[in-house]
Design an enzyme around this catalytic site. Structure first.
Site, PDB file in Angstrom:
ATOM      1  N   ASN A   9     -10.102  21.833   3.022  1.00 33.85           N
ATOM      2  CA  ASN A   9      -9.954  23.160   3.290  1.00 33.85           C
ATOM      3  C   ASN A   9      -8.734  23.606   2.235  1.00 33.85           C
ATOM      4  OD1 ASN A   9      -9.185  25.751   3.904  1.00 33.85           O
ATOM      5  ND2 ASN A   9      -8.171  25.373   5.775  1.00 33.85           N
ATOM      6  N   LYS A  11      -7.462  26.263   1.135  1.00 31.11           N
ATOM      7  CA  LYS A  11      -6.561  27.386   1.399  1.00 31.11           C
ATOM      8  C   LYS A  11      -6.366  28.312   0.196  1.00 31.11           C
ATOM      9  CE  LYS A  11      -4.448  24.699   5.159  1.00 31.11           C
ATOM     10  NZ  LYS A  11      -3.480  24.671   6.030  1.00 31.11           N
ATOM     11  N   HIS A  97      -9.750  29.587  12.057  1.00 29.42           N
ATOM     12  CA  HIS A  97      -8.525  28.673  11.605  1.00 29.42           C
ATOM     13  C   HIS A  97      -7.362  29.392  12.096  1.00 29.42           C
ATOM     14  CE1 HIS A  97      -5.535  26.484   9.116  1.00 29.42           C
ATOM     15  NE2 HIS A  97      -6.537  25.836   9.002  1.00 29.42           N
ATOM     16  N   GLU A  99      -4.661  29.775  10.911  1.00 28.98           N
ATOM     17  CA  GLU A  99      -3.896  30.889  10.111  1.00 28.98           C
ATOM     18  C   GLU A  99      -4.358  32.184  10.317  1.00 28.98           C
ATOM     19  OE1 GLU A  99      -4.016  28.337   6.525  1.00 28.98           O
ATOM     20  OE2 GLU A  99      -2.749  26.767   7.549  1.00 28.98           O
ATOM     21  N   GLU A 169      -7.678  21.591  15.830  1.00 28.94           N
ATOM     22  CA  GLU A 169      -6.308  21.350  14.998  1.00 28.94           C
ATOM     23  C   GLU A 169      -5.080  21.928  15.755  1.00 28.94           C
ATOM     24  OE1 GLU A 169      -7.511  21.612  10.706  1.00 28.94           O
ATOM     25  OE2 GLU A 169      -7.690  23.765  11.343  1.00 28.94           O
ATOM     26  N   GLY A 175      -0.011  21.155   8.407  1.00 32.60           N
ATOM     27  CA  GLY A 175       0.887  21.268   7.080  1.00 32.60           C
ATOM     28  C   GLY A 175       2.269  21.054   7.703  1.00 32.60           C
ATOM     29  N   SER A 215      -2.246  17.492   9.394  1.00 33.76           N
ATOM     30  CA  SER A 215      -1.812  16.422   8.492  1.00 33.76           C
ATOM     31  C   SER A 215      -2.374  15.273   8.453  1.00 33.76           C
ATOM     32  CB  SER A 215      -0.158  16.419   9.151  1.00 33.76           C
ATOM     33  OG  SER A 215       0.457  17.392   9.052  1.00 33.76           O
TER      34      SER A 215
HETATM   35  C1  PEP Z   1      -5.960  22.486   7.749  1.00 34.73           C
HETATM   36  O1  PEP Z   1      -5.471  23.691   7.181  1.00 34.73           O
HETATM   37  O2  PEP Z   1      -7.006  22.870   8.342  1.00 34.73           O
HETATM   38  C2  PEP Z   1      -5.239  21.460   7.921  1.00 34.73           C
HETATM   39  C3  PEP Z   1      -5.640  20.625   8.965  1.00 34.73           C
HETATM   40  O3  PEP Z   1      -3.892  21.443   7.024  1.00 34.73           O
HETATM   41  P1  PEP Z   1      -3.347  20.077   6.745  1.00 34.73           P
HETATM   42  O4  PEP Z   1      -3.968  18.927   6.544  1.00 34.73           O
HETATM   43  O5  PEP Z   1      -2.363  20.379   5.541  1.00 34.73           O
HETATM   44  O6  PEP Z   1      -2.183  19.957   7.878  1.00 34.73           O
END
Ligand code: PEP
Length: 253
Positions: A9, A11, A97, A99, A169, A175, A215
């Protein structure tokens, strides 16, 4: 039994050229697509360029929108509908997601509208769910995630649910550099599978892929993938660095 899926992803991090350069770096390495399914989610502006580059190389990398409108068409300035994604070259879409939920205030009801429309339009749908840190600390994380799942899948028929991938997630792990332990992630993935089994029956539940996100890095993917109900990863930060993303895709080597 379930083929692993590793999805990047990107973003809102790369412009069109940077997105195309990144996908070209990925394509320059021979990956075993028989072992692992791979996908990328570029921003809307880069999507058709990235999809064309992938198509021209003839590799089976999936391309996803990072969001989609709940509306089919009309006066919705700034929105992108399912047909636009499909005709730009996407085959998939990420919906819900964290976000979108926390920064843009998307509700479970809205996410459900998007899921049903995306599935109706034959987009493979990655439905994201995940708890906040306070919810995990209060011990209500499983309850919260199953609630999001039930709401997200409301009205999704047995025929259409085959086109769904669930991404668990935990919001506190996205992040932040903090990853759920493989045991914590497995606890949630098993609960999600049990919910899917109760709703759609064990045969279908056993086919649905459940990704972990938060992460994920080259050094933690291996331990996560050893768990029975973890079928892949949704990767943010590490998918922006071709070398790291390739290591994650090749986790089994
Ligand atoms: C994501 O945005 O779906 C995500 C898991 O980000 P990160 O791997 O940077 O934590």
């Amino acid at each position: 039994m379930r083929k692993p899926l590793i999805f990047g992803n990107w973003k809102m991090n790369l412009d069109v050229k940077q997105s195309d350069d990144l996908v070209r770096s990925l394509l320059s390495v021979k990956l075993d697509y028989g072992m692992v399914d791979v996908g990328v989610a570029p921003d809307f502006c880069s999507l058709s360029t990235v999809a064309r580059t992938i198509r021209d190389m003839g590799v089976p990398i999936s391309v996803a929108g990072q969001n989609v409108s709940q509306h089919e068409k009309g006066a919705f300035t700034g929105d992108v509908n399912a047909d636009m994604l499909l005709t730009a070259g996407a085959d998939s879409v990420i919906i819900g997601h964290s976000e979108r939920r926390t920064v843009f205030g998307e509700s479970d009801e809205l996410i459900n509208e998007k899921v049903r429309l995306a599935l109706r339009c034959k987009l493979h749908t990655i439905l994201c769910v995940g708890e906040l840190l306070a919810e995990r600390e209060a011990g209500v994380h499983v309850e919260k995630v199953l609630y999001q799942l039930g709401m997200g899948l409301k009205g999704v028929s047995v025929d259409r649910v085959n086109n769904i991938v669930i991404a668990y997630e935990p919001v506190w792990a996205i992040g932040t550099g903090k990853t759920a332990t493989p045991a914590d992630a497995e606890e949630m993935h098993a609960a999600i599978r049990k919910f899917l089994s109760k709703t759609y029956g064990p045969v279908i539940a056993n086919k649905i892929r459940i990704l972990y996100g938060g992460s994920v890095k080259p050094d933690n993917i291996g331990a996560l993938m050893l768990r029975e109900n973890i079928d892949g990863a949704l990767v943010g930060g590490a998918s922006l660095v071709a070398e790291d993303f390739i290591k994650i895709i090749n986790y089994y080597k």
